[in-house]
Design a protein around this motif. Structure first.
Motif, PDB file in Angstrom:
ATOM      1  N   ALA A 286       0.843  -1.197   0.000  1.00 23.15           N
ATOM      2  CA  ALA A 286       0.000   0.000   0.000  1.00 23.15           C
ATOM      3  C   ALA A 286       0.866   1.231   0.000  1.00 23.15           C
ATOM      4  O   ALA A 286       1.994   1.208   0.484  1.00 23.15           O
ATOM      5  CB  ALA A 286      -0.890  -0.003   1.241  1.00 23.15           C
ATOM      6  N   SER A 287       0.332   2.283  -0.573  1.00 27.57           N
ATOM      7  CA  SER A 287       0.987   3.563  -0.381  1.00 27.57           C
ATOM      8  C   SER A 287       0.207   4.293   0.694  1.00 27.57           C
ATOM      9  O   SER A 287      -1.022   4.232   0.739  1.00 27.57           O
ATOM     10  CB  SER A 287       1.041   4.344  -1.688  1.00 27.57           C
ATOM     11  OG  SER A 287      -0.159   5.001  -1.922  1.00 27.57           O
ATOM     12  N   VAL A 288       0.924   4.917   1.609  1.00 25.09           N
ATOM     13  CA  VAL A 288       0.305   5.590   2.736  1.00 25.09           C
ATOM     14  C   VAL A 288       0.830   7.013   2.790  1.00 25.09           C
ATOM     15  O   VAL A 288       2.031   7.238   2.603  1.00 25.09           O
ATOM     16  CB  VAL A 288       0.641   4.876   4.073  1.00 25.09           C
ATOM     17  CG1 VAL A 288      -0.091   5.534   5.234  1.00 25.09           C
ATOM     18  CG2 VAL A 288       0.310   3.395   3.994  1.00 25.09           C
ATOM     19  N   THR A 289      -0.091   7.965   3.010  1.00 22.81           N
ATOM     20  CA  THR A 289       0.323   9.358   3.093  1.00 22.81           C
ATOM     21  C   THR A 289       0.328   9.812   4.545  1.00 22.81           C
ATOM     22  O   THR A 289      -0.658   9.617   5.263  1.00 22.81           O
ATOM     23  CB  THR A 289      -0.629  10.244   2.274  1.00 22.81           C
ATOM     24  OG1 THR A 289      -0.754   9.676   0.971  1.00 22.81           O
ATOM     25  CG2 THR A 289      -0.099  11.654   2.176  1.00 22.81           C
ATOM     26  N   SER A 302       2.034  23.164   3.762  1.00 23.29           N
ATOM     27  CA  SER A 302       1.793  21.847   4.336  1.00 23.29           C
ATOM     28  C   SER A 302       2.450  20.780   3.461  1.00 23.29           C
ATOM     29  O   SER A 302       2.394  20.850   2.234  1.00 23.29           O
ATOM     30  CB  SER A 302       0.291  21.583   4.462  1.00 23.29           C
ATOM     31  OG  SER A 302      -0.266  21.363   3.196  1.00 23.29           O
ATOM     32  N   HIS A 303       3.075  19.826   4.117  1.00 23.28           N
ATOM     33  CA  HIS A 303       3.789  18.776   3.384  1.00 23.28           C
ATOM     34  C   HIS A 303       3.182  17.415   3.689  1.00 23.28           C
ATOM     35  O   HIS A 303       2.667  17.177   4.773  1.00 23.28           O
ATOM     36  CB  HIS A 303       5.261  18.769   3.799  1.00 23.28           C
ATOM     37  CG  HIS A 303       5.982  20.005   3.377  1.00 23.28           C
ATOM     38  ND1 HIS A 303       6.185  20.348   2.059  1.00 23.28           N
ATOM     39  CD2 HIS A 303       6.532  21.002   4.114  1.00 23.28           C
ATOM     40  CE1 HIS A 303       6.836  21.487   2.002  1.00 23.28           C
ATOM     41  NE2 HIS A 303       7.057  21.923   3.234  1.00 23.28           N
ATOM     42  N   LYS A 304       3.293  16.556   2.699  1.00 22.62           N
ATOM     43  CA  LYS A 304       2.837  15.191   2.876  1.00 22.62           C
ATOM     44  C   LYS A 304       3.998  14.262   2.531  1.00 22.62           C
ATOM     45  O   LYS A 304       4.743  14.530   1.592  1.00 22.62           O
ATOM     46  CB  LYS A 304       1.674  14.884   1.920  1.00 22.62           C
ATOM     47  CG  LYS A 304       0.393  15.618   2.225  1.00 22.62           C
ATOM     48  CD  LYS A 304      -0.611  15.336   1.110  1.00 22.62           C
ATOM     49  CE  LYS A 304      -1.838  16.216   1.173  1.00 22.62           C
ATOM     50  NZ  LYS A 304      -2.618  16.085   2.402  1.00 22.62           N
ATOM     51  N   GLU A 374       1.952  13.208  11.309  1.00 29.28           N
ATOM     52  CA  GLU A 374       0.792  12.775  12.077  1.00 29.28           C
ATOM     53  C   GLU A 374       0.403  11.363  11.639  1.00 29.28           C
ATOM     54  O   GLU A 374       0.265  11.094  10.441  1.00 29.28           O
ATOM     55  CB  GLU A 374      -0.350  13.749  11.809  1.00 29.28           C
ATOM     56  CG  GLU A 374      -1.618  13.442  12.565  1.00 29.28           C
ATOM     57  CD  GLU A 374      -2.765  14.298  12.041  1.00 29.28           C
ATOM     58  OE1 GLU A 374      -3.123  15.275  12.704  1.00 29.28           O
ATOM     59  OE2 GLU A 374      -3.288  13.974  10.948  1.00 29.28           O
ATOM     60  N   HIS A 375       0.241  10.469  12.619  1.00 36.18           N
ATOM     61  CA  HIS A 375      -0.175   9.105  12.283  1.00 36.18           C
ATOM     62  C   HIS A 375      -1.597   9.152  11.739  1.00 36.18           C
ATOM     63  O   HIS A 375      -2.457   9.795  12.325  1.00 36.18           O
ATOM     64  CB  HIS A 375      -0.108   8.229  13.554  1.00 36.18           C
ATOM     65  CG  HIS A 375      -0.277   6.768  13.274  1.00 36.18           C
ATOM     66  ND1 HIS A 375      -1.495   6.204  13.016  1.00 36.18           N
ATOM     67  CD2 HIS A 375       0.632   5.757  13.187  1.00 36.18           C
ATOM     68  CE1 HIS A 375      -1.340   4.908  12.795  1.00 36.18           C
ATOM     69  NE2 HIS A 375      -0.052   4.609  12.887  1.00 36.18           N
ATOM     70  N   PRO A 376      -1.872   8.498  10.621  1.00 34.07           N
ATOM     71  CA  PRO A 376      -3.199   8.638  10.003  1.00 34.07           C
ATOM     72  C   PRO A 376      -4.346   8.207  10.918  1.00 34.07           C
ATOM     73  O   PRO A 376      -5.432   8.773  10.824  1.00 34.07           O
ATOM     74  CB  PRO A 376      -3.131   7.744   8.769  1.00 34.07           C
ATOM     75  CG  PRO A 376      -1.788   7.160   8.716  1.00 34.07           C
ATOM     76  CD  PRO A 376      -0.966   7.673   9.844  1.00 34.07           C
ATOM     77  N   GLY A 468      -8.696   8.836   2.774  1.00 35.32           N
ATOM     78  CA  GLY A 468      -8.008   9.459   1.634  1.00 35.32           C
ATOM     79  C   GLY A 468      -6.511   9.552   1.874  1.00 35.32           C
ATOM     80  O   GLY A 468      -5.832  10.411   1.328  1.00 35.32           O
ATOM     81  N   GLN A 469      -5.992   8.671   2.707  1.00 37.10           N
ATOM     82  CA  GLN A 469      -4.558   8.739   3.013  1.00 37.10           C
ATOM     83  C   GLN A 469      -3.810   7.465   2.609  1.00 37.10           C
ATOM     84  O   GLN A 469      -2.767   7.152   3.185  1.00 37.10           O
ATOM     85  CB  GLN A 469      -4.359   9.011   4.506  1.00 37.10           C
ATOM     86  CG  GLN A 469      -4.523  10.481   4.824  1.00 37.10           C
ATOM     87  CD  GLN A 469      -4.106  10.794   6.241  1.00 37.10           C
ATOM     88  OE1 GLN A 469      -4.931  10.869   7.135  1.00 37.10           O
ATOM     89  NE2 GLN A 469      -2.819  10.986   6.425  1.00 37.10           N
TER      90      GLN A 469
END
Length: 938
Positions: A286-289, A302-304, A374-376, A468-469
């Motif tokens: 999975a990709s996780v943001t 803001s950065h992701k 921040e942890h999703p 959405g993350q």
RNA sequence: GCUCGAGUGGUGGAAUUGGUAGACACGUUGGACUUAAAAUCCAAUGGCCAUUGUGGCCGUGCGGGUUCAAGUCCCGCCUCGAGUACCA
């Protein structure tokens, strides 16, 4: 009359060349067969006995198929662009084209001498402008294409433009750069022409992009990983840094899945398929943001951070994140307090090459950025670190670190005292991480608790999607292939620049030929060697190449100064052979429609993840664009093994002038020195005078002998000039003939296996040829007897099976047995000897032609039909069945071949010998397998 | 570390679906022919034991297992080779 191989071989080589025996046509009512051997790079050293192995095997198969009634295409050419010729040019100033021409002539001489059935009228050379015109053409096709993930194929770039015009790029599924912005149709129409070109470049299958390379400022060139030793250049020891440079790349990643899937459709060796599978490196996850928490006023933006993970099930075990030092966010999120430390660390890692970093696995190093993400799910802050165990080139260059589930994260956490939360039920993680997916039960993880690995993965992905993350994702290890080289001796790109945007030169102006230069080194300003050309720039009005000095003139534009890499020319040559002289197209539709693809490709396994992967990529692309009818270029592939050399050593005493024989060196302080293998005889005895003459520095040395002889030590090494273990085919041909060499190379062992060369054994196959020759000195029209026919048909059957299975070594044995049998049978019958000559002809074509002529034929043996095997000649009225009793006593019993199982049993039991062995006892069991062994268990 | 491949005489290597292990060749030894050498031909050649003679035992990296029968199939190891390597 003796077997005069020198005369015979010269005669038939001349005959084949004059009569064009092996010239093949592109139309025929025979079935087609395309047998191809990998073309060589013509090096200055010429061929050694290891090189022809694959060619001989391919030639045997091609000749066999010809006998079997196929229209055979068996071409040969040269992969003639390459580094050695260029380096020779740098040292001596001699133009690489001249070196290459000389080397090719030498190769041709050596190849001709071995009697191959190549169709030389189709020869190609990758450095020939007539050929590389079409390499340039393929490049242009790639430039003018994009990859549509919906139709899952490459399409014309114009279809993409029309989609942009109608709906922008928000809906399109395409392979493109990661940083491609989203735009609408209106946006697109409003873009300047340059912006449009910049965007299209992110979609094209070959594109310009900034790529990290190993840059050596002192040499002014990019170095490959293996040209760097301990962080400095191998040549000269200059420092090397990682640097971003604008380079052409091939979007091979678009084809990752198809390259993987295609492997199931082709008959290639499993190890080779495995290494391609490995290289492509598909992994599901999975990709996780992760959102970066703004900590300082300067970080208002803001950065992701996007990460790829194969373990989304462990997301509640995340206790930190790690970015690769090259990650673009490093500079943006580092806090003021950590800036100095981070800067030092990033600089230090940039000095090390990626390979260097990877080799040094044990040292744990990293630095904290001061920032948190921040942890999703828990919304807890997660510290963001930088560590060089994370590679910029894989995934997103960032990882979510789960120390309890990944050993590297675990080691990093231990080293920097980062907490290691345990999210596995019933597992002790006080010593090491727990990575056993099969036995995973998740704990301390909110909605994932008590789930297995598989269930937790899908649940985690579903929850991430809700936020959405994140989403399920397949990641590939395969990278886009950098296509630019700062070299002279390679294909020039058919590219010029207008306003720094690349433009393709129109087909009618191709080929764009290599310019003459005075220096083959990079220019002082660090441009590639082509920058030295004074006579090379594109004038659009005159459609011609004009002086470089006119670059600032309004109608003259600079050309691309890089050249293509070595694999460019070899990625489509197999198709070009089908129609090699076509100036209008890469090949005609008729030609490729007839030949389709390679039926048998023979070459070394060292090309597994280079040539053989790139060629499959180009072929799939050409298939997509309707240029090639097959999406795999070779249905069957065989890797021939390497023939290694047997080096010889003498042992020089470090403390005196003594050189000790092998048996006396123990306990002495000696160093081994290579001795030329030609100075050593078959019993490992050294020609001392010859050695002294060859290496005058040892002319006063004292050779300490054992039993009056100097015995050398032996070791198997790669055949190479510098190890003085090269055996030259010319010398072998001179002494034993090409047919002996061909047979012997096959006889040496299984084709696909590596094996050392040992000239001593060649006398065996040579004396076989002499016996064969002798067999034909008395030929008569007499009828063959049953034994003759049995021998012949046994041989036909075995040889045919052997060739189809590529067991060429055992069929040489079969020939030897056949000739021995016929000799002892005193066979003179023409109706046996004629088919035998055909059987032998793929292996030893010269002698076969000569024997064929002796039998009164005026046409070449090469096109005669292969003898037909007939079972009836092997069938006898009775057959011997060996019988074993209790696995100990054995005797043989002759039984009719067509006897049934029960009948055999009865006969066996009634037989006197059986009764004698049983001595009145009842057998427990009689096992009868017709045609096999009868066992009687007492 | 991971993936794949391979272990059979002095040597290179044979051995269909489990069915007389060591084909064929090199090397070695002995013999014939030769003044001699080369070339050629013949014989022997896995190990051990026995022998006047037929013969016997052990043997395919190691240890188990399945089977009437295993180089071959199954389980557990050992060794070597090739590729790949911080792949998240």
């Amino acid at each position: 009359m003796n077997y005069n191989f020198r005369e015979i071989e010269a005669k038939w080589q001349k005959y084949w060349a004059e009569k064009e025996t092996f010239k093949s046509t592109n139309t025929s009512n025979k079935p087609k067969f395309y047998a191809l051997s990998m073309f060589p790079y013509p090096s200055g050293a010429g061929l050694h006995v290891g090189h022809p192995l694959g060619y001989i095997a391919g030639d045997i198969y091609a000749r066999f198929k010809r006998h079997k009634g196929f229209n055979v295409l068996h071409p040969m050419g040269y992969d003639s662009f390459g580094l050695p010729a260029e380096q020779y040019a740098i040292q001596t100033g001699q133009h690489p084209a001249i070196t290459t021409e000389t080397n090719i002539n030498r190769y041709r001489e050596q190849l001709d001498q071995l009697g191959f059935s190549f169709d030389w009228s189709r020869e190609v050379r990758t450095s020939d402008p007539k050929y590389y015109k079409w390499t340039q053409w393929v490049f242009i096709q790639l430039f003018n294409s994009w990859y549509n993930k919906t139709s899952d194929k490459a399409e014309d770039i114009r279809t993409l433009i029309s989609i942009f015009e109608k709906e922008g790029n928000g809906t399109i599924e395409a392979s493109c750069d990661e940083d491609t912005p989203i735009f609408s149709a209106e946006d697109w129409m409003g873009f300047s022409e340059k912006t449009k070109q910049e965007i299209l470049l992110k979609y094209r299958l070959t594109y310009l992009a900034d790529t990290e390379v190993n840059w050596c400022p002192a040499l002014g060139t990019v170095l490959a990983n293996d040209e760097i030793v301990n962080g400095v250049s191998e040549r000269g020891g200059h420092p090397v840094v990682r640097k971003k440079m604008t380079q052409w790349s091939m979007r091979i990643t678009a084809y990752a899945q198809r390259l993987l899937d295609g492997l199931d459709t082709i008959d290639w060796p499993q190890p080779l398929k495995d290494s391609q599978t490995n290289w492509i490196g598909r992994s599901e996850g999975a990709s996780v943001t992760f959102n970066v928490i703004p900590t300082e006023p300067s970080h208002s933006e803001s950065h992701k951070i996007e990460v790829f993970t194969t373990r989304p099930d462990t997301i509640f075990g995340v206790s930190f994140m790690t970015l690769a030092p090259e990650h673009e966010l490093v500079a943006k999120i580092t806090t003021t307090g950590q800036k100095a430390e981070v800067g030092t660390y990033v600089e230090a890692t940039a000095k090390r090459s990626e390979r260097d970093r990877m080799a040094d696995v044990k040292t744990i190093s990293g630095v904290f950025t001061g920032a948190y993400a921040e942890h999703p799910f828990t919304k807890e802050p997660v510290p963001i670190w930088i560590g060089d165990y994370v590679l910029a080139s894989y995934g997103t260059g960032a990882v979510m670190a789960v120390p309890c589930g990944d050993q590297r994260d675990y080691d990093f956490a231990k080293h920097y005292n980062i907490p290691i939360p345990n999210i596995f039920e019933g597992v002790d993680i006080s010593e090491e991480a727990f990575a056993d997916k099969a036995n995973t039960i998740i704990a301390n993880s909110d909605f994932l608790n008590r789930l297995s690995y598989k269930d937790a993965v899908s649940k985690a992905i579903a929850e991430l999607e809700k936020l959405g993350q994140g989403e399920g994702k397949v990641n590939y290890r395969l990278r886009d292939a950098v296509f630019s080289r700062q070299r002279y001796w390679g294909e020039p790109f058919p590219v010029y620049y207008v306003d720094r945007m690349p433009q393709m030169i129109a087909l009618e102006h191709l080929p764009l030929e290599l310019p003459e230069v005075e220096k083959y080194l990079p220019t002082e300003t660090g441009e590639p060697p082509l920058g030295n050309a004074t006579d090379w720039a594109w004038d659009t009005e005159q459609s011609a190449v004009v002086s470089n000095q006119l670059i600032n003139h309004t109608t003259v534009f600079p050309l691309e100064l890089n050249t293509m890499p070595g694999w460019a020319g070899s990625s489509q040559y197999f198709n070009r052979y089908m129609d090699p002289h076509n100036d209008e197209a890469i090949y005609s539709e008729e030609a490729i429609g007839y030949w389709q693809d390679v039926d048998l490709y023979i070459g070394g396994s060292e090309h597994a993840t280079g040539h053989l992967l790139y060629s499959r990529f180009w072929q799939k692309f050409l298939f997509d664009r309707g240029v090639a009818p097959k999406d795999e270029f070779a249905r069957k592939l065989i890797n021939q093994g390497m023939i290694t050399g047997t080096s010889a050593f003498v042992y020089k005493d470090l403390d005196s002038k003594n050189i000790f024989s092998k048996g006396l060196k123990n306990g002495k302080n000696v160093i081994p020195i290579h001795a030329d293998v030609s100075l050593v005889n078959a019993s490992d005895e050294l020609d001392i005078e010859g050695f002294k003459k060859w290496q005058p520095e040892y002319k006063d040395a004292e050779f300490i002998l054992e039993d009056g002889k100097y015995i050398v030590g032996r070791e198997i090494e790669k055949m190479s000039k510098s190890k003085y273990n090269v055996v030259n085919p010319d010398a072998i041909c001179e002494e034993y003939g090409a047919d002996s060499l061909r047979l012997y190379e096959m006889f040496l062992g299984p084709l696909e296996q590596s094996k050392p060369w040992n000239t001593a054994g060649i006398t065996g196959v040579h004396s076989f040829l002499k016996k064969l020759w002798k067999l034909y000195t008395t030929v008569s029209d007499s009828e063959p007897n049953a034994d003759n026919l049995k021998t012949l048909h046994k041989t036909i059957k075995k040889v045919e099976e052997d060739i189809e299975n590529f067991s060429f070594n055992t069929s040489v044995s079969t020939f030897m047995i056949c000739v021995n049998e016929l000799t002892s049978q005193k066979c003179t019958s023409k109706s046996i000897l004629a088919p035998l000559a055909i059987l032998v002809s793929p292996y030893a074509p010269h002698i076969a032609e000569e024997l064929w002529e002796c039998l009164g034929h005026s046409e070449s043996i090469a096109n005669t039909p292969f003898p037909k095997f007939e079972e009836k000649y092997l069938v006898e009225s009775t057959k011997e069945y060996p019988i074993s009793f209790n696995g100990k006593l054995r005797f043989k019993l002759e039984l009719p071949l067509d006897m049934g199982k029960d009948e055999i049993e009865t006969v066996v039991m009634a037989h006197d010998k059986t009764k004698e062995q049983l001595q009145g006892r009842e057998p427990k069991k009689v096992i009868v397998v017709p045609g096999k062994i009868v066992n009687i268990v007492g």
